[in-house]
Motif scaffolding. Structure first.
Motif, PDB file in Angstrom:
ATOM      1  N   TYR A  17       0.820  -1.177   0.056  1.00  0.00           N
ATOM      2  CA  TYR A  17      -0.153   0.104  -0.160  1.00  0.00           C
ATOM      3  C   TYR A  17       1.071   1.417   0.045  1.00  0.00           C
ATOM      4  O   TYR A  17       0.458   2.303  -0.560  1.00  0.00           O
ATOM      5  N   ASP A  21       0.381   3.577  -3.386  1.00  0.00           N
ATOM      6  CA  ASP A  21      -0.405   4.804  -2.845  1.00  0.00           C
ATOM      7  C   ASP A  21      -0.842   5.644  -3.825  1.00  0.00           C
ATOM      8  O   ASP A  21      -1.948   5.945  -4.207  1.00  0.00           O
ATOM      9  N   TYR A  24      -3.291   3.871  -6.084  1.00  0.00           N
ATOM     10  CA  TYR A  24      -4.675   3.750  -5.526  1.00  0.00           C
ATOM     11  C   TYR A  24      -5.395   5.031  -5.626  1.00  0.00           C
ATOM     12  O   TYR A  24      -6.598   5.138  -6.003  1.00  0.00           O
ATOM     13  N   ARG A  25      -4.852   6.127  -5.121  1.00  0.00           N
ATOM     14  CA  ARG A  25      -5.614   7.451  -5.125  1.00  0.00           C
ATOM     15  C   ARG A  25      -5.932   8.038  -6.640  1.00  0.00           C
ATOM     16  O   ARG A  25      -7.034   8.341  -6.663  1.00  0.00           O
ATOM     17  N   TRP A  28      -8.376   4.941  -8.508  1.00  0.00           N
ATOM     18  CA  TRP A  28      -9.968   4.814  -7.842  1.00  0.00           C
ATOM     19  C   TRP A  28     -10.399   5.805  -6.948  1.00  0.00           C
ATOM     20  O   TRP A  28     -11.405   6.213  -7.056  1.00  0.00           O
ATOM     21  N   VAL A  32     -10.432   2.872  -0.496  1.00  0.00           N
ATOM     22  CA  VAL A  32      -9.797   1.823  -0.978  1.00  0.00           C
ATOM     23  C   VAL A  32     -10.630   0.513  -0.811  1.00  0.00           C
ATOM     24  O   VAL A  32     -10.358  -0.577  -0.231  1.00  0.00           O
ATOM     25  N   CYS A 225     -11.371   0.297 -13.228  1.00  0.00           N
ATOM     26  CA  CYS A 225      -9.785   0.439 -12.879  1.00  0.00           C
ATOM     27  C   CYS A 225      -8.897  -0.036 -13.886  1.00  0.00           C
ATOM     28  O   CYS A 225      -7.828   0.812 -14.142  1.00  0.00           O
TER      29      CYS A 225
END
Length: 279
Positions: A17, A21, A24-25, A28, A32, A225
């Motif tokens: 993660y 990081d 992901y941000r 999406w 999370v 995604c």
């Protein structure tokens, strides 16, 4: 129980993660976790909030309660629940990147701790309810995950768990080419079935109140995604460097995006929402 060939640890989950990081941000957003599509017309932001609403409804919240968010990510879910229900929430994450962002959020009702849930040091019988949205998969010791949840809950307290689950009657190729690699690339020490979770929770002293197989409601998440990631390779230099850098150990999670789409489509992987109560 699906167990990857390469053992996964809590430290590996934290690195996953932290390294991803940015991805992901940007790909999406602040939550999370999957989106939940009831009509199919919801935007991704509406769908992620809809999953939060599903958890809220199952927690049966009342003002003044104290909750534990097991695997709180960036804190967006906890802050939304706290604001809508006037409750206090303590969240736990393994990720330093997530902790930094979570604690930067202005909320007097939410605190994020960087701490392993399996060694959480929280007082016993101190929470009215707890929830884990797609974090139980990352637990090395799943029996202990449930024992710790039962320990910190007050009598009558609820535990809501949203989890990636192995499907039933799996074919060998689904294990070999879908679920085992998903566990390895996603840093999941194991992926349990619905029956596994129900037995482990019962053994920990929790009684099942409700279960929903929400697979069809959430599976659109990964198609979105993958589409966004593909576009970002051309438009986002930072993400392109992340995806192509040999120094990023967790860039192999990119391979799990099509696997997740197929696994949810074939039923090899299911998405379950459980509700338990402590007697």
């Amino acid at each position: 129980m699906i167990v990857p060939k390469v053992p996964q640890t809590a430290a590996a989950v934290a690195v996953h993660y932290d390294e991803l990081d940015l991805a992901y941000r940007r790909i999406w957003g602040e939550h999370v976790h999957h989106g939940y599509w009831r009509t199919g017309r919801e935007s991704p932001a509406e769908a992620t909030d809809a999953l939060v609403a599903q958890v809220e409804a199952r927690l049966a919240l009342a003002p003044g309660q104290t909750l534990c968010d097991i695997g709180c990510g960036y804190g967006a879910t906890a802050i939304r629940i706290a604001a809508r229900h006037d409750v206090a929430i303590v969240g736990l994450t393994l990720s330093a990147a997530q902790e930094k962002i979570a604690n930067a959020r202005p909320s007097p009702h939410f605190t994020c701790l960087r701490r392993d849930w399996l060694h959480n040091d929280l007082p016993g019988a101190s929470f009215d309810s707890a929830y884990a949205i797609e974090s139980s998969e990352h637990m090395v010791d799943k029996p202990r995950f449930f024992r710790e949840a039962a320990r910190i809950l007050r009598p009558g307290g609820r535990l809501v768990v949203c989890a990636w689950l192995e499907g039933e009657k799996l074919r060998p190729w689904e294990i070999r080419h879908l679920l085992e690699p998903i566990c390895r690339e996603g840093r999941l020490p194991s992926m349990g079935s619905r029956a596994d979770y129900e037995k482990l929770a019962t053994d920990a002293g929790l009684a099942l109140l409700d279960y929903e197989d929400a697979s069809i409601r959430v599976r659109r998440t990964w198609t979105i995604c993958l589409r966004r990631f593909a576009r970002s390779l051309f438009s986002d230099a930072d993400l392109r460097r992340l995806a192509l850098s040999p120094g990023i150990r967790n860039r192999d999670f990119i391979l799990s995006l099509p696997r997740l789409i197929l696994a949810l489509r074939t039923g090899a992987m299911r998405y379950g929402i459980f509700v338990w109560v402590k007697a």
